[in-house]
Motif scaffolding. Structure first.
Motif, PDB file in Angstrom:
ATOM      1  N   THR A 250      15.648 -19.610   2.544  1.00 39.82           N
ATOM      2  CA  THR A 250      15.642 -18.377   3.331  1.00 39.82           C
ATOM      3  C   THR A 250      15.644 -18.662   4.827  1.00 39.82           C
ATOM      4  O   THR A 250      15.850 -17.753   5.620  1.00 39.82           O
ATOM      5  CB  THR A 250      14.422 -17.503   2.981  1.00 39.82           C
ATOM      6  N   GLY A 251      15.442 -19.909   5.210  1.00 39.21           N
ATOM      7  CA  GLY A 251      15.535 -20.278   6.626  1.00 39.21           C
ATOM      8  C   GLY A 251      16.974 -20.445   7.078  1.00 39.21           C
ATOM      9  O   GLY A 251      17.259 -20.457   8.270  1.00 39.21           O
ATOM     10  N   ALA A 252      17.890 -20.582   6.128  1.00 38.24           N
ATOM     11  CA  ALA A 252      19.319 -20.715   6.443  1.00 38.24           C
ATOM     12  C   ALA A 252      19.986 -19.360   6.278  1.00 38.24           C
ATOM     13  O   ALA A 252      19.796 -18.684   5.271  1.00 38.24           O
ATOM     14  CB  ALA A 252      19.972 -21.736   5.515  1.00 38.24           C
ATOM     15  N   LYS A 253      20.774 -18.955   7.246  1.00 37.75           N
ATOM     16  CA  LYS A 253      21.480 -17.670   7.168  1.00 37.75           C
ATOM     17  C   LYS A 253      22.614 -17.743   6.146  1.00 37.75           C
ATOM     18  O   LYS A 253      22.750 -16.899   5.277  1.00 37.75           O
ATOM     19  CB  LYS A 253      22.020 -17.289   8.548  1.00 37.75           C
ATOM     20  N   THR A 254      23.422 -18.789   6.255  1.00 37.77           N
ATOM     21  CA  THR A 254      24.611 -18.937   5.422  1.00 37.77           C
ATOM     22  C   THR A 254      24.405 -20.056   4.412  1.00 37.77           C
ATOM     23  O   THR A 254      23.731 -21.043   4.696  1.00 37.77           O
ATOM     24  CB  THR A 254      25.835 -19.261   6.301  1.00 37.77           C
ATOM     25  N   SER A 255      24.991 -19.919   3.261  1.00 34.89           N
ATOM     26  CA  SER A 255      24.930 -20.955   2.232  1.00 34.89           C
ATOM     27  C   SER A 255      25.822 -22.121   2.628  1.00 34.89           C
ATOM     28  O   SER A 255      26.822 -21.951   3.330  1.00 34.89           O
ATOM     29  CB  SER A 255      25.385 -20.383   0.895  1.00 34.89           C
ATOM     30  N   ALA A 256      25.469 -23.322   2.164  1.00 35.11           N
ATOM     31  CA  ALA A 256      26.231 -24.528   2.502  1.00 35.11           C
ATOM     32  C   ALA A 256      26.300 -25.444   1.288  1.00 35.11           C
ATOM     33  O   ALA A 256      25.363 -25.501   0.486  1.00 35.11           O
ATOM     34  CB  ALA A 256      25.564 -25.266   3.664  1.00 35.11           C
ATOM     35  N   ILE A 257      27.414 -26.161   1.195  1.00 39.02           N
ATOM     36  CA  ILE A 257      27.581 -27.121   0.105  1.00 39.02           C
ATOM     37  C   ILE A 257      28.095 -28.432   0.660  1.00 39.02           C
ATOM     38  O   ILE A 257      28.820 -28.456   1.666  1.00 39.02           O
ATOM     39  CB  ILE A 257      28.518 -26.574  -0.998  1.00 39.02           C
ATOM     40  N   HIS A 258      27.706 -29.519  -0.007  1.00 39.95           N
ATOM     41  CA  HIS A 258      28.197 -30.842   0.381  1.00 39.95           C
ATOM     42  C   HIS A 258      29.677 -30.938  -0.001  1.00 39.95           C
ATOM     43  O   HIS A 258      30.036 -30.797  -1.169  1.00 39.95           O
ATOM     44  CB  HIS A 258      27.407 -31.929  -0.343  1.00 39.95           C
ATOM     45  N   ALA A 259      30.511 -31.148   0.984  1.00 41.87           N
ATOM     46  CA  ALA A 259      31.943 -31.309   0.753  1.00 41.87           C
ATOM     47  C   ALA A 259      32.408 -32.516   1.553  1.00 41.87           C
ATOM     48  O   ALA A 259      31.853 -32.840   2.598  1.00 41.87           O
ATOM     49  CB  ALA A 259      32.709 -30.063   1.192  1.00 41.87           C
ATOM     50  N   PHE A 260      33.419 -33.190   1.047  1.00 39.86           N
ATOM     51  CA  PHE A 260      33.963 -34.353   1.754  1.00 39.86           C
ATOM     52  C   PHE A 260      35.471 -34.379   1.563  1.00 39.86           C
ATOM     53  O   PHE A 260      36.014 -33.641   0.744  1.00 39.86           O
ATOM     54  CB  PHE A 260      33.291 -35.648   1.284  1.00 39.86           C
TER      55      PHE A 260
END
Length: 165
Positions: free
Chosen positions: A45-55
């Protein structure tokens, strides 16, 4: 002399809301549009947007539309399997990470599944290989959908495995 009278005050009907399901601080999730059936996600909940590990992230043109192709490692601390993904670019945003560094990231729109529920989320692509979780679900994706129990984990696990909820 006439006295103006206001109409009688009537109580508003309270509509009953469906109770929101509880989730823990980490849950099993799925990203069906990216062919990821199961990935460990941190509820952040501290992050506004979701993120994923991508390379190996690369911008390409597909059908005269800007797309991004990339690979995912859906399993924590594992280099295999590698999942190839391609999605239309929804946006590019400057994101400030928890350590204060800013980075421009591609944003895609994709479906998320937590338990039996599916909905679309914005997902930023970044290298999270050194982080504890390769997938963070931010507050924009969670808003008004769940109650978060920070002392619990994997409250929806059975539903991701395909068992009845």
């Amino acid at each position: 002399m006439t006295v103006a009278m206001s109409p009688p005050v009537t109580a508003k009907k309270k509509t009953k809301r469906k109770p929101r399901p509880r989730i823990g601080w980490r849950e099993w999730a799925a990203l069906p549009d990216l062919n990821v059936e199961r990935i460990n996600a941190k509820i952040d909940t501290g992050a506004k947007t979701s993120a994923i590990h991508a390379f190996r992230i690369r911008e390409i043109e597909l059908d005269d539309q800007p797309h991004v192709e990339f690979f995912l490692h859906p399993l924590q601390r594992r280099k295999h399997p590698e999942v190839y993904c391609c999605a239309p670019i929804a946006d590019k945003r400057v994101i400030r990470s928890s350590n204060g560094q800013e980075e421009e990231r591609f944003v895609i729109e994709t479906r998320l599944r937590l338990g039996p529920r599916f909905w679309k989320i914005d997902l930023t692509l970044t290298n999270r290989d050194a982080m504890g979780f390769r997938f963070l679900i931010g507050r924009d994706a969670l808003r008004r959908k769940f109650l978060i129990d920070p002392g619990a984990s994997y409250l929806l696990e059975h539903a991701v495995k395909g068992e009845p909820t």
